[in-house]
Design a protein around this motif. Structure first.
Motif, PDB file in Angstrom:
ATOM      1  N   LYS A 171       3.904 -15.995 -54.696  1.00 35.94           N
ATOM      2  CA  LYS A 171       4.835 -15.287 -53.826  1.00 35.94           C
ATOM      3  C   LYS A 171       4.207 -15.077 -52.448  1.00 35.94           C
ATOM      4  N   LEU A 172       4.990 -15.314 -51.419  1.00 31.92           N
ATOM      5  CA  LEU A 172       4.550 -15.121 -50.049  1.00 31.92           C
ATOM      6  C   LEU A 172       5.337 -13.950 -49.479  1.00 31.92           C
ATOM      7  N   ALA A 209      10.351 -12.255 -49.375  1.00 30.03           N
ATOM      8  CA  ALA A 209       9.419 -13.078 -50.138  1.00 30.03           C
ATOM      9  C   ALA A 209       9.921 -14.511 -50.235  1.00 30.03           C
ATOM     10  N   ARG A 210       9.005 -15.427 -50.036  1.00 31.72           N
ATOM     11  CA  ARG A 210       9.250 -16.825 -50.325  1.00 31.72           C
ATOM     12  C   ARG A 210       8.303 -17.232 -51.445  1.00 31.72           C
ATOM     13  N   THR A 211       8.571 -18.346 -52.066  1.00 29.89           N
ATOM     14  CA  THR A 211       7.733 -18.809 -53.168  1.00 29.89           C
ATOM     15  C   THR A 211       7.158 -20.173 -52.839  1.00 29.89           C
ATOM     16  N   LEU A 212       5.831 -20.232 -52.776  1.00 28.55           N
ATOM     17  CA  LEU A 212       5.153 -21.512 -52.589  1.00 28.55           C
ATOM     18  C   LEU A 212       4.941 -22.124 -53.963  1.00 28.55           C
ATOM     19  N   LYS A 213       5.692 -23.163 -54.267  1.00 25.65           N
ATOM     20  CA  LYS A 213       5.621 -23.793 -55.577  1.00 25.65           C
ATOM     21  C   LYS A 213       4.693 -25.001 -55.550  1.00 25.65           C
ATOM     22  N   THR A 214       3.865 -25.096 -56.571  1.00 25.65           N
ATOM     23  CA  THR A 214       3.090 -26.317 -56.770  1.00 25.65           C
ATOM     24  C   THR A 214       3.543 -26.941 -58.088  1.00 25.65           C
ATOM     25  N   LEU A 236       2.492 -24.522 -44.923  1.00 25.82           N
ATOM     26  CA  LEU A 236       1.543 -24.341 -46.016  1.00 25.82           C
ATOM     27  C   LEU A 236       1.519 -25.524 -46.982  1.00 25.82           C
ATOM     28  N   ILE A 237       0.305 -25.898 -47.376  1.00 28.55           N
ATOM     29  CA  ILE A 237       0.084 -26.886 -48.424  1.00 28.55           C
ATOM     30  C   ILE A 237      -0.566 -26.162 -49.589  1.00 28.55           C
ATOM     31  N   GLY A 238       0.078 -26.189 -50.749  1.00 23.13           N
ATOM     32  CA  GLY A 238      -0.430 -25.493 -51.920  1.00 23.13           C
ATOM     33  C   GLY A 238      -1.095 -26.434 -52.905  1.00 23.13           C
ATOM     34  N   CYS A 274       4.379 -27.714 -51.120  1.00 20.19           N
ATOM     35  CA  CYS A 274       4.323 -27.230 -49.741  1.00 20.19           C
ATOM     36  C   CYS A 274       5.555 -26.376 -49.452  1.00 20.19           C
ATOM     37  N   ASP A 275       5.465 -25.563 -48.420  1.00 18.54           N
ATOM     38  CA  ASP A 275       6.606 -24.729 -48.021  1.00 18.54           C
ATOM     39  C   ASP A 275       6.244 -23.994 -46.726  1.00 18.54           C
ATOM     40  N   TYR A 276       7.265 -23.430 -46.105  1.00 14.48           N
ATOM     41  CA  TYR A 276       7.043 -22.525 -44.979  1.00 14.48           C
ATOM     42  C   TYR A 276       6.589 -21.178 -45.523  1.00 14.48           C
ATOM     43  N   GLU A 277       5.696 -20.506 -44.810  1.00 17.71           N
ATOM     44  CA  GLU A 277       5.357 -19.140 -45.172  1.00 17.71           C
ATOM     45  C   GLU A 277       6.531 -18.215 -44.863  1.00 17.71           C
ATOM     46  N   SER A 278       7.233 -18.500 -43.750  1.00 16.62           N
ATOM     47  CA  SER A 278       8.381 -17.689 -43.357  1.00 16.62           C
ATOM     48  C   SER A 278       9.369 -18.561 -42.584  1.00 16.62           C
ATOM     49  N   ILE A 279      10.656 -18.258 -42.758  1.00 13.91           N
ATOM     50  CA  ILE A 279      11.681 -18.945 -41.965  1.00 13.91           C
ATOM     51  C   ILE A 279      12.354 -17.968 -41.011  1.00 13.91           C
ATOM     52  N   ASP A 280      11.735 -16.810 -40.819  1.00 19.33           N
ATOM     53  CA  ASP A 280      12.235 -15.838 -39.854  1.00 19.33           C
ATOM     54  C   ASP A 280      12.218 -16.464 -38.463  1.00 19.33           C
ATOM     55  N   PRO A 281      13.210 -16.177 -37.620  1.00 22.50           N
ATOM     56  CA  PRO A 281      13.258 -16.789 -36.288  1.00 22.50           C
ATOM     57  C   PRO A 281      12.050 -16.468 -35.416  1.00 22.50           C
ATOM     58  N   THR A 282      11.288 -15.439 -35.771  1.00 20.69           N
ATOM     59  CA  THR A 282      10.062 -15.140 -35.022  1.00 20.69           C
ATOM     60  C   THR A 282       8.919 -16.051 -35.442  1.00 20.69           C
ATOM     61  N   ARG A 283       9.150 -16.850 -36.507  1.00 22.49           N
ATOM     62  CA  ARG A 283       8.100 -17.754 -37.003  1.00 22.49           C
ATOM     63  C   ARG A 283       8.507 -19.220 -36.970  1.00 22.49           C
TER      64      ARG A 283
END
Length: 322
Positions: free
Chosen positions: A49-50, A76-81, A270-272, A302-311
């Motif tokens: 969980k991120l 929360a986002r989820t970085l899945k491997t 992110l690369i998990g 892999c995934d984004y840590e955040s998709i908030d417009p500030t990121r």
């Protein structure tokens, strides 16, 4: 060429002796191909969980009796491997000439175990090459057989977030191009995209614009025509959009034909991997008269840590009509 006297046992021994090194090689090769544009997260087995926590607190004029409930927003986002494997039979004799003729040997005679180690390193590195090629394009398919089927790449994740409404123009993290980018309009369109970004995002240092090479080429062609031979335009290779020195172009061969641009920093890409558990392994076994069997497993995603417009700001490119 010095004679090769490697036995099957040399390969089996090398696989055991250098297991940790060989397990790291696909990831090291991946990072080498991707340069310094992504962030590695190790120790992830299946998912992590991120969390991002935002607590709304602010000063007001002094009043010792004023009290308000603290509002806390936890996203929360989820970085899945995903757990992947490869099993291939190989003939070590096919690699000997390449290994002995390479600069690695420096003209010195190699011990059998060193030759076996180099051959296994070549195989392990190739696994990383394939992962690197699929960083944006992979689509998870549970019954698949290739790296393309192992995990979801960044463009696949992006498309899903748009479909689910999490990336949207009204949320400030999506920009939809109304015209297709070409060598006559690229400068204006890229500027419009960047200027649509959240002010906080655009104020950050170290932003990267992940893009297809074609968009980069179009920008350079248009920039040369638009600005002409001015003093700061002597180099054809533009690495920053005009007026956005905190943004660096990151053209990637993996994004050929992509319909997305991603503007963010490397900490958000992110690369998990795992690299710490016993589930991941590399072994060599003998099941055939001539061939050896190479078997390896890995956790990867892999995934984004955040998709908030500030990121993050995603640009959805207008596709050229066929």
């Amino acid at each position: 060429m010095p004679p090769i006297n490697c036995t099957d046992q040399d390969f089996l021994t090398s696989a055991r002796k250098y297991r940790k090194e060989l397990l790291r090689l696909p990831v090291l090769r991946l990072l080498d191909v991707l340069k310094n544009n992504f962030t590695l997260r190790a120790g992830i087995r299946f998912e992590e969980k991120l969390y991002s926590v935002d607590a709304d607190m602010q000063f007001g004029p002094y009043d010792p009796k004023r009290t308000e409930e603290l509002g806390v927003d936890i996203a929360a986002r989820t970085l899945k491997t995903f757990f992947g494997s490869v099993r291939r039979e190989f003939d070590p004799n096919q690699f000997y000439k390449t290994v002995l003729g390479s600069s690695i040997t420096k003209g010195e005679a190699l011990k059998n175990v060193e030759v076996a180690r180099l051959v296994l390193s070549i195989l392990s590195g190739k696994l990383g090459d394939h992962i690197a090629r699929e960083m944006f394009t992979a689509v998870r398919k549970d019954d698949g057989t290739t790296t393309h089927d192992l995990f979801n790449g960044f463009d696949t994740i992006t498309a899903t977030e748009i479909t689910d409404g999490n990336l949207a123009v009204e949320k400030g993290n999506l920009f939809e191009f109304t015209d297709a980018i070409d060598s006559t309009n690229a400068v204006d369109l890229v500027k419009a995209f960047l200027r649509s970004g959240d002010d906080f995002l655009m104020s950050q240092e170290g932003l990267k614009l992940y893009m297809p090479y074609k968009v980069w080429y179009d920008y350079m062609d248009d920039y040369k025509i638009t600005t002409g031979a001015i003093s700061y335009n002597q180099s054809y290779r533009q690495i920053h959009p005009e007026g956005f020195e905190n943004v660096t172009f990151v053209p990637m061969f993996q994004k050929k034909g992509s319909e997305f641009l991603q503007l963010t920093d490397k900490n958000n890409m992110l690369i998990g991997v795992n690299q710490t558990g016993e589930e991941e392994s590399i072994v060599v076994e003998k099941h055939d008269v001539v061939l050896l069997t190479f078997f390896a497993t890995i956790f990867f995603g892999c995934d984004y840590e955040s998709i908030d417009p500030t990121r993050l700001l995603v640009g959805k490119l207008k596709q050229v009509e066929p």
